[in-house]
Design an enzyme around this catalytic site. Structure first.
Site, PDB file in Angstrom:
ATOM      1  NE  ARG A   1      12.218  -3.420 -19.297  1.00 53.23           N
ATOM      2  CZ  ARG A   1      11.745  -2.954 -20.454  1.00 53.23           C
ATOM      3  NH1 ARG A   1      11.821  -1.661 -20.723  1.00 53.23           N
ATOM      4  NH2 ARG A   1      11.198  -3.752 -21.341  1.00 53.23           N
TER       5      ARG A   1
ATOM      6  CG  PHE B   1      14.091  10.561 -21.456  1.00 58.12           C
ATOM      7  CD1 PHE B   1      13.599  11.687 -22.100  1.00 58.12           C
ATOM      8  CD2 PHE B   1      15.404  10.575 -21.018  1.00 58.12           C
ATOM      9  CE1 PHE B   1      14.400  12.805 -22.305  1.00 58.12           C
ATOM     10  CE2 PHE B   1      16.224  11.680 -21.210  1.00 58.12           C
ATOM     11  CZ  PHE B   1      15.705  12.802 -21.859  1.00 58.12           C
TER      12      PHE B   1
ATOM     13  CG  ASP C   1       8.158  10.595 -20.091  1.00 54.40           C
ATOM     14  OD1 ASP C   1       8.734   9.562 -20.480  1.00 54.40           O
ATOM     15  OD2 ASP C   1       7.653  11.416 -20.893  1.00 54.40           O
ATOM     16  CB  SER C   2       8.256  15.939 -21.088  1.00 52.29           C
ATOM     17  OG  SER C   2       8.295  15.133 -22.246  1.00 52.29           O
TER      18      SER C   2
ATOM     19  CG  ASP D   1      15.787   4.212 -22.827  1.00 51.13           C
ATOM     20  OD1 ASP D   1      16.357   4.314 -23.929  1.00 51.13           O
ATOM     21  OD2 ASP D   1      14.859   3.399 -22.613  1.00 51.13           O
TER      22      ASP D   1
ATOM     23  CB  CYS E   1      16.485   3.804 -29.474  1.00 49.00           C
ATOM     24  SG  CYS E   1      15.440   5.278 -29.345  1.00 49.00           S
TER      25      CYS E   1
END
Length: 393
Positions: free
Chosen positions: A212, A228, A250-251, A297, A337
């Protein structure tokens, strides 16, 4: 006295290299009456002690706590946690006035397989990924409070979703030491609400702190898209980096709500930020050449090795979209990830995506997890976070 687990001949070789897992196929037999979560001694086919650890049902039968024939008691937990804390102090992550958000224990990386502890201001969030760590939780908590001193006033235990389902422990999340309604913490001088009650993992993705910071460096004057977004970490850093505008997608409606709260916490009333609750692929399709910095991400696409093939297809498809939609001369931050996706797997997926998108792409940075998520040199599987920063012509 601990019960014993006996290995098949030749199956101690990985333990001689200090790998902390013993697979069920390596076990010849065990003493009667061993229960899941119990501490056991591991004996070679020649009758020699080689390790002590937590016994569990599944493909990993023993998670090694020590290669010394020692008792696992409060002094063991205290020494292990002290070692973890001293490493964080040595690298400047703990005890910083600008940062009270960090991972104190990272499982195998801190020689405590199955245990995660994240610190958010004066609250520690403890998470067990094995029955053994769950059984030991109160001793670990007592040792944690002793080691951390006035750094920690509360310990929240959050293992409902991480413990083996078949163990049927009926575990509920909650405070096991102290109690608080205060849920804000500092990361590099920025404030964040941490939802350890209902949020993913321990409530915040601590592992992206340094990435970040890098994004903040590239954000000045840019139109930034954070896909995301979850808690909006990248969005808040982009705002401080003087981005022209920042859009978070984002969902999950809860994630969007949390992102808005975190942006408002640091930049009240700032009109540069907007958040959208939408599907990532649909949003990218509808917004071509609008952004000159994009963050991809996503959550882990592969939780186990059997999902690897589909995960790589998913990473390729997502990166094709990002590379197609980013403006000329744009910068793309892209991550995986998924632990079973190696650095080479991920780079090949992004390489394939670049070829399919027909863009000229250069790698600016290769990213990974930070120092408070250390990788045990004897356990390379602990390297899970991979990232690339790309310049896209």
């Amino acid at each position: 006295m601990y019960k014993n687990v006996y290995l098949k001949r030749g199956k101690e070789e990985s333990l001689k290299r200090f790998h902390p897992w013993i697979f069920s196929g390596a076990i010849h037999h065990a003493d009667e009456g061993i229960e899941e979560g119990e501490i056991v001694r591991v004996i070679t086919a020649d009758g020699e002690f080689i390790a002590v650890g937590h016994y569990q049902i599944g493909s990993i039968a023993v998670r090694v706590l020590s290669f010394h024939d020692e008792h696992i008691d409060i002094s063991f937990w205290r020494a292990s946690l002290e070692s973890a804390l001293q490493m964080r102090i040595a690298v400047g992550i703990a005890d910083s006035p600008q940062n009270n958000t960090y991972r104190l224990v990272h499982g195998e990386g801190d020689n405590l397989p199955g245990l995660v502890i994240d610190c958010y201001s004066d609250t520690a969030v403890m998470q067990a990924h094995s029955v053994g760590m769950h059984v030991s939780r109160m001793d670990i908590c007592e040792a944690l409070v002793q080691v951390m001193g006035n750094r920690i006033k509360n310990v929240y235990y959050k293992s409902e979703t991480t413990l083996p389902f078949k163990a049927d422990l009926g575990q509920e999340n909650g405070f096991i030491y102290g109690n608080t309604n205060e849920n804000t913490a500092f990361e590099n001088g920025l404030r964040f609400h941490v939802d350890w009650l209902k949020g993913q993992k321990t409530g915040f993705f601590v592992d992206q702190r340094e990435n970040r910071t890098l994004l903040e460096h590239y954000s000045k004057g840019k139109r930034v898209l954070n896909m995301f977004c979850y808690t909006g970490g990248f969005s808040v850093y982009a705002m401080r980096g003087e981005a022209e505008l920042v859009h978070s997608v984002d969902s999950s409606a809860k994630a969007i709500e949390l992102t808005k709260k975190n942006v408002e916490l640091n930049f009240p009333g700032d009109m540069r930020h907007e958040a959208f609750c939408e599907d990532a692929f649909k949003y990218l399709d509808a917004n071509d050449a609008k952004y000159d910095l994009i963050v991809l991400d996503p959550p882990a696409f592969a939780k186990h090795r059997g999902a690897l093939h589909n995960a790589l297809k998913g990473y390729t498809r997502l990166n094709v979209k990002g590379l197609q939609r980013i403006k000329k001369g744009g910068i793309l931050f892209t991550f995986s990830c998924s632990q079973v996706v190696t650095k080479d797997h991920f780079r090949n997926a992004v390489f394939t995506a670049a070829a399919q998108a027909g863009r000229r792409v250069r790698i600016l940075h290769q990213l990974h997890q930070p120092a408070d998520h250390p990788i045990n040199i004897y356990h390379p599987e602990g390297e899970y976070l991979k990232g690339l920063v790309l310049y896209v012509e």
